[in-house]
Design a protein around this motif. Structure first.
Motif, PDB file in Angstrom:
ATOM      1  N   VAL A  44       0.746  -1.335   0.142  1.00  0.00           N
ATOM      2  CA  VAL A  44      -0.655  -0.070   0.026  1.00  0.00           C
ATOM      3  C   VAL A  44       1.169   1.092  -0.277  1.00  0.00           C
ATOM      4  CG1 VAL A  44      -2.569  -1.186   0.998  1.00  0.00           C
ATOM      5  CG2 VAL A  44      -0.212  -0.139   2.553  1.00  0.00           C
ATOM      6  N   GLY A  45       1.847   1.186  -0.858  1.00  0.00           N
ATOM      7  CA  GLY A  45       2.953   2.412  -0.496  1.00  0.00           C
ATOM      8  C   GLY A  45       3.831   2.398   0.669  1.00  0.00           C
ATOM      9  N   GLN A  46       4.233   1.357   1.618  1.00  0.00           N
ATOM     10  CA  GLN A  46       4.083   1.529   2.754  1.00  0.00           C
ATOM     11  C   GLN A  46       6.012   1.336   2.876  1.00  0.00           C
ATOM     12  OE1 GLN A  46       2.736  -1.464   2.162  1.00  0.00           O
ATOM     13  NE2 GLN A  46       3.088  -2.934   2.504  1.00  0.00           N
ATOM     14  N   GLY A  47       5.899   1.386   1.613  1.00  0.00           N
ATOM     15  CA  GLY A  47       8.257   0.969   1.817  1.00  0.00           C
ATOM     16  C   GLY A  47       8.397   0.296   2.617  1.00  0.00           C
ATOM     17  N   LYS A  48       9.764   0.826   3.222  1.00  0.00           N
ATOM     18  CA  LYS A  48      10.436  -0.198   4.276  1.00  0.00           C
ATOM     19  C   LYS A  48      10.326   0.108   5.596  1.00  0.00           C
ATOM     20  CE  LYS A  48      14.599  -1.645   5.908  1.00  0.00           C
ATOM     21  NZ  LYS A  48      16.410  -1.675   5.772  1.00  0.00           N
ATOM     22  N   VAL A  49       9.459  -0.620   6.612  1.00  0.00           N
ATOM     23  CA  VAL A  49       8.707  -0.071   7.225  1.00  0.00           C
ATOM     24  C   VAL A  49       8.641  -1.326   8.601  1.00  0.00           C
ATOM     25  CG1 VAL A  49       7.004   1.072   7.004  1.00  0.00           C
ATOM     26  CG2 VAL A  49       6.593  -0.856   6.910  1.00  0.00           C
ATOM     27  N   PRO A  50       8.920  -0.853   9.967  1.00  0.00           N
ATOM     28  CA  PRO A  50       8.667  -2.499  10.681  1.00  0.00           C
ATOM     29  C   PRO A  50       7.861  -3.550  11.144  1.00  0.00           C
ATOM     30  CG  PRO A  50       8.853  -0.265  12.182  1.00  0.00           C
ATOM     31  CD  PRO A  50       8.703   0.250  10.725  1.00  0.00           C
ATOM     32  N   TRP A  51       7.155  -2.165  10.836  1.00  0.00           N
ATOM     33  CA  TRP A  51       5.455  -3.645  10.698  1.00  0.00           C
ATOM     34  C   TRP A  51       5.540  -3.776   8.986  1.00  0.00           C
ATOM     35  CZ3 TRP A  51       5.258   1.986  10.791  1.00  0.00           C
ATOM     36  CH2 TRP A  51       5.031   2.442   9.897  1.00  0.00           C
ATOM     37  N   THR A  52       4.446  -5.020   9.370  1.00  0.00           N
ATOM     38  CA  THR A  52       3.816  -5.813   8.014  1.00  0.00           C
ATOM     39  C   THR A  52       2.315  -6.164   7.599  1.00  0.00           C
ATOM     40  OG1 THR A  52       5.469  -7.952   9.025  1.00  0.00           O
ATOM     41  CG2 THR A  52       3.914  -7.947   6.981  1.00  0.00           C
ATOM     42  N   VAL A  53       2.307  -5.548   6.723  1.00  0.00           N
ATOM     43  CA  VAL A  53       0.829  -5.334   5.690  1.00  0.00           C
ATOM     44  C   VAL A  53       0.776  -6.454   4.916  1.00  0.00           C
ATOM     45  CG1 VAL A  53      -0.468  -3.444   4.312  1.00  0.00           C
ATOM     46  CG2 VAL A  53       1.703  -2.963   5.320  1.00  0.00           C
ATOM     47  N   LEU A  54      -0.050  -7.123   5.894  1.00  0.00           N
ATOM     48  CA  LEU A  54      -0.914  -8.582   5.490  1.00  0.00           C
ATOM     49  C   LEU A  54      -2.512  -7.911   4.323  1.00  0.00           C
ATOM     50  CD1 LEU A  54       0.172 -11.143   7.803  1.00  0.00           C
ATOM     51  CD2 LEU A  54       1.043 -10.467   5.404  1.00  0.00           C
ATOM     52  N   ALA A  55      -2.811  -8.626   3.475  1.00  0.00           N
ATOM     53  CA  ALA A  55      -4.452  -8.689   3.232  1.00  0.00           C
ATOM     54  C   ALA A  55      -5.022  -9.699   4.024  1.00  0.00           C
ATOM     55  CB  ALA A  55      -4.706  -8.009   1.906  1.00  0.00           C
ATOM     56  N   ASP A  56      -6.475 -10.716   4.218  1.00  0.00           N
ATOM     57  CA  ASP A  56      -7.071 -11.293   4.489  1.00  0.00           C
ATOM     58  C   ASP A  56      -7.115 -12.158   3.391  1.00  0.00           C
ATOM     59  OD1 ASP A  56      -9.619 -10.122   4.260  1.00  0.00           O
ATOM     60  OD2 ASP A  56     -10.872  -9.992   5.647  1.00  0.00           O
ATOM     61  N   PRO A  57      -7.969 -13.479   2.957  1.00  0.00           N
ATOM     62  CA  PRO A  57      -8.097 -14.088   2.969  1.00  0.00           C
ATOM     63  C   PRO A  57      -9.004 -13.293   1.478  1.00  0.00           C
ATOM     64  CG  PRO A  57      -8.120 -15.550   4.516  1.00  0.00           C
ATOM     65  CD  PRO A  57      -8.224 -13.748   4.525  1.00  0.00           C
ATOM     66  N   GLU A  58     -10.060 -12.012   2.080  1.00  0.00           N
ATOM     67  CA  GLU A  58     -10.730 -11.674   0.990  1.00  0.00           C
ATOM     68  C   GLU A  58     -10.001 -10.291   0.268  1.00  0.00           C
ATOM     69  OE1 GLU A  58     -14.721 -11.506   0.902  1.00  0.00           O
ATOM     70  OE2 GLU A  58     -14.821 -13.948   1.437  1.00  0.00           O
ATOM     71  N   GLY A  59      -8.765  -9.535   0.602  1.00  0.00           N
ATOM     72  CA  GLY A  59      -8.218  -8.410   0.119  1.00  0.00           C
ATOM     73  C   GLY A  59      -8.125  -7.527   1.393  1.00  0.00           C
ATOM     74  N   ASN A  60      -9.028  -7.786   1.886  1.00  0.00           N
ATOM     75  CA  ASN A  60      -8.999  -6.101   3.344  1.00  0.00           C
ATOM     76  C   ASN A  60      -7.645  -6.177   4.294  1.00  0.00           C
ATOM     77  OD1 ASN A  60     -12.051  -5.649   2.983  1.00  0.00           O
ATOM     78  ND2 ASN A  60     -11.526  -8.775   3.818  1.00  0.00           N
ATOM     79  N   GLU A  61      -6.825  -5.472   4.190  1.00  0.00           N
ATOM     80  CA  GLU A  61      -5.390  -4.810   4.297  1.00  0.00           C
ATOM     81  C   GLU A  61      -6.191  -4.853   6.198  1.00  0.00           C
ATOM     82  OE1 GLU A  61      -6.098  -2.783   0.194  1.00  0.00           O
ATOM     83  OE2 GLU A  61      -7.217  -2.367   2.311  1.00  0.00           O
ATOM     84  N   PHE A  62      -4.238  -4.912   6.736  1.00  0.00           N
ATOM     85  CA  PHE A  62      -4.007  -4.967   8.053  1.00  0.00           C
ATOM     86  C   PHE A  62      -3.210  -5.245   8.422  1.00  0.00           C
ATOM     87  CE2 PHE A  62      -3.947  -9.596   7.572  1.00  0.00           C
ATOM     88  CZ  PHE A  62      -3.807  -9.914   8.235  1.00  0.00           C
ATOM     89  N   CYS A  63      -2.298  -4.815   9.152  1.00  0.00           N
ATOM     90  CA  CYS A  63      -0.982  -4.237   9.576  1.00  0.00           C
ATOM     91  C   CYS A  63      -0.697  -5.279  10.813  1.00  0.00           C
ATOM     92  CB  CYS A  63      -0.515  -2.977  10.106  1.00  0.00           C
ATOM     93  SG  CYS A  63      -0.649  -1.795   8.648  1.00  0.00           S
ATOM     94  N   VAL A  64       0.306  -5.801  10.950  1.00  0.00           N
ATOM     95  CA  VAL A  64       0.957  -6.578  12.158  1.00  0.00           C
ATOM     96  C   VAL A  64       1.995  -6.120  12.815  1.00  0.00           C
ATOM     97  CG1 VAL A  64       2.058  -8.780  12.946  1.00  0.00           C
ATOM     98  CG2 VAL A  64       0.448  -9.223  11.299  1.00  0.00           C
ATOM     99  N   LEU A  65       2.277  -5.204  13.909  1.00  0.00           N
ATOM    100  CA  LEU A  65       3.270  -3.559  14.275  1.00  0.00           C
ATOM    101  C   LEU A  65       4.174  -5.181  14.875  1.00  0.00           C
ATOM    102  CD1 LEU A  65       0.634  -1.679  15.666  1.00  0.00           C
ATOM    103  CD2 LEU A  65       0.841  -1.603  13.535  1.00  0.00           C
ATOM    104  N   GLU A  66       5.522  -4.188  15.253  1.00  0.00           N
ATOM    105  CA  GLU A  66       6.063  -4.373  15.824  1.00  0.00           C
ATOM    106  C   GLU A  66       5.787  -4.080  17.186  1.00  0.00           C
ATOM    107  OE1 GLU A  66       6.801  -0.428  15.319  1.00  0.00           O
ATOM    108  OE2 GLU A  66       6.126  -1.298  14.103  1.00  0.00           O
ATOM    109  N   PRO A  67       6.599  -4.855  18.493  1.00  0.00           N
ATOM    110  CA  PRO A  67       6.590  -4.275  19.380  1.00  0.00           C
ATOM    111  C   PRO A  67       6.466  -3.142  19.846  1.00  0.00           C
ATOM    112  CG  PRO A  67       7.696  -6.089  19.816  1.00  0.00           C
ATOM    113  CD  PRO A  67       7.640  -4.975  17.736  1.00  0.00           C
ATOM    114  N   ARG A  68       5.331  -1.905  20.473  1.00  0.00           N
ATOM    115  CA  ARG A  68       5.200  -1.217  20.585  1.00  0.00           C
ATOM    116  C   ARG A  68       4.379  -1.187  22.349  1.00  0.00           C
ATOM    117  NH1 ARG A  68       3.051   2.253  15.610  1.00  0.00           N
ATOM    118  NH2 ARG A  68       3.933   0.867  13.517  1.00  0.00           N
ATOM    119  N   GLU A  69       5.204   0.022  22.899  1.00  0.00           N
ATOM    120  CA  GLU A  69       4.728  -0.397  24.698  1.00  0.00           C
ATOM    121  C   GLU A  69       2.944   0.430  24.560  1.00  0.00           C
ATOM    122  OE1 GLU A  69       5.082  -0.014  28.922  1.00  0.00           O
ATOM    123  OE2 GLU A  69       6.239  -0.878  27.138  1.00  0.00           O
ATOM    124  N   VAL A  70       3.342   0.990  23.950  1.00  0.00           N
ATOM    125  CA  VAL A  70       2.124   1.784  24.212  1.00  0.00           C
ATOM    126  C   VAL A  70       0.879   0.970  24.056  1.00  0.00           C
ATOM    127  CG1 VAL A  70       1.696   2.324  22.017  1.00  0.00           C
ATOM    128  CG2 VAL A  70       0.247   3.826  23.548  1.00  0.00           C
TER     129      VAL A  70
END
Length: 246
Positions: free
Chosen positions: A100-126
Motif C-alpha cells: 500500500v506504498g508503505q516502503g520499508k517499515v518495521p510493521w508487516t502489511v498483510l491482507a485477509d483471504p478477501e483482500g482486506n488490508e491489516f498490519c502486524v505491528l512491531e512490539p510497541r509499549e503503548v
C-alpha cells in the motif's frame, strides 16, 4: 448521552470463511447467530454489553475492489519473535502480503483471504495491554476534525491530536485505540470495513442518532430497507452504523 464502538464490521463474499480467519488470527472464537459471523473472545456472545470491540463479518454479493480500504486493523505483538511467528501463522491461514506504498517499515502489511488490508505491528509499549487488536485505524484528510466529531459521538477519551494523527481510547483504558491518520488518498468506493456503535442501556437510540446528525453525520441509504440499525456517514464520508440494543 454517548455511544461506544462495539464491532468492526467487515464485508465478505464468504463471511464464514473470513470469520474463521479472523477468529484464528485474533485467538478468539467465531459464532454464527444469524447470517453474519461474529468473532469475539471465548465464552459466547455477550449482548447487548460486549466485553470487547469485536469483529462482525457480514456477507455481501460484491467482491472487494482494488482500492485500499480506508479503515483497517493493527494487530499487537509482544516481541520480535512474536511478530515473526504471527506473520507466518497468518500467512499459513490464508493472508497474503499487501503493498500500500508503505516502503520499508518495521510493521508487516498483510491482507485477509478477501483482500482486506491489516498490519502486524512491531512490539510497541503503548499497545502492551490492548489485547490482539492494537488499533482501528481510519484514513482521513483532517484528523483534528475527525477527533472533534468522534470525540463528541463516543464516550472515549482523546489521547492525542495533531495535524497528522488523532488517537482515542475507551475511558476505561482497555481494548484497542481508535486512530485517525492523515493520508493523501481520497475516498472512491464504499468502505469495506466500518465501525458499529451501540447506545448504553437506558439511552434512546433515536435521540443518539439525532445528536450525531447535529454533529455533522448524515444519513446513508445502502438499500438496507427497514432494519433496526441506522446507517450514517461521518463528516468525511466514512460509513458507520448505530445498532439497536435489542
Amino acid at each position: 448521552m454517548a455511544l461506544r464502538p462495539v464491532m468492526v464490521n467487515i464485508k465478505a463474499l464468504d463471511a464464514s470463511a473470513v470469520g474463521r480467519f479472523w477468529a484464528e488470527a485474533l485467538g478468539w472464537s467465531a459464532y454464527s447467530p444469524g447470517v453474519t459471523t461474529y468473532v469475539g473472545p471465548g465464552g459466547g456472545l455477550v449482548w447487548p454489553d460486549p466485553v470487547a470491540v469485536c469483529v462482525d463479518v457480514v456477507p455481501v454479493p460484491e467482491p472487494k475492489t482494488t482500492a485500499k480500504n480506508r479503515v483497517h486493523l493493527d494487530l499487537a505483538t509482544t516481541s520480535a519473535a512474536h511478530q515473526a511467528e504471527l506473520v507466518a501463522r497468518l500467512q499459513a491461514l490464508g493472508a497474503t502480503p499487501a503493498h500500500v506504498g508503505q516502503g520499508k517499515v518495521p510493521w508487516t502489511v498483510l491482507a485477509d483471504p478477501e483482500g482486506n488490508e491489516f498490519c502486524v505491528l512491531e512490539p510497541r509499549e503503548v499497545y502492551r495491554d490492548t489485547g490482539p487488536i492494537a488499533a482501528v485505524v481510519v484514513d482521513c484528510a483532517d484528523p483534528r476534525a475527525m477527533a472533534r466529531f468522534w470525540g463528541e459521538a463516543m464516550d472515549w477519551t482523546l489521547h492525542e491530536v495533531t495535524d497528522d494523527h488523532a488517537v482515542l481510547r475507551s475511558a476505561k483504558g482497555v481494548g484497542p485505540y481508535l486512530e485517525f491518520l492523515r493520508t493523501p488518498d481520497v475516498k472512491t468506493v464504499p468502505d469495506r470495513v466500518h465501525l458499529d456503535l451501540l447506545p448504553y442501556p437506558g439511552d434512546d437510540k433515536a435521540a443518539e442518532v439525532a445528536r450525531l446528525r447535529t454533529l455533522g453525520a448524515t444519513d446513508l441509504d445502502l438499500g438496507q430497507g427497514d432494519v433496526p440499525w441506522t446507517c450514517l456517514v461521518d463528516p468525511e464520508g466514512h460509513e458507520f452504523c448505530v445498532l439497536a440494543l435489542s
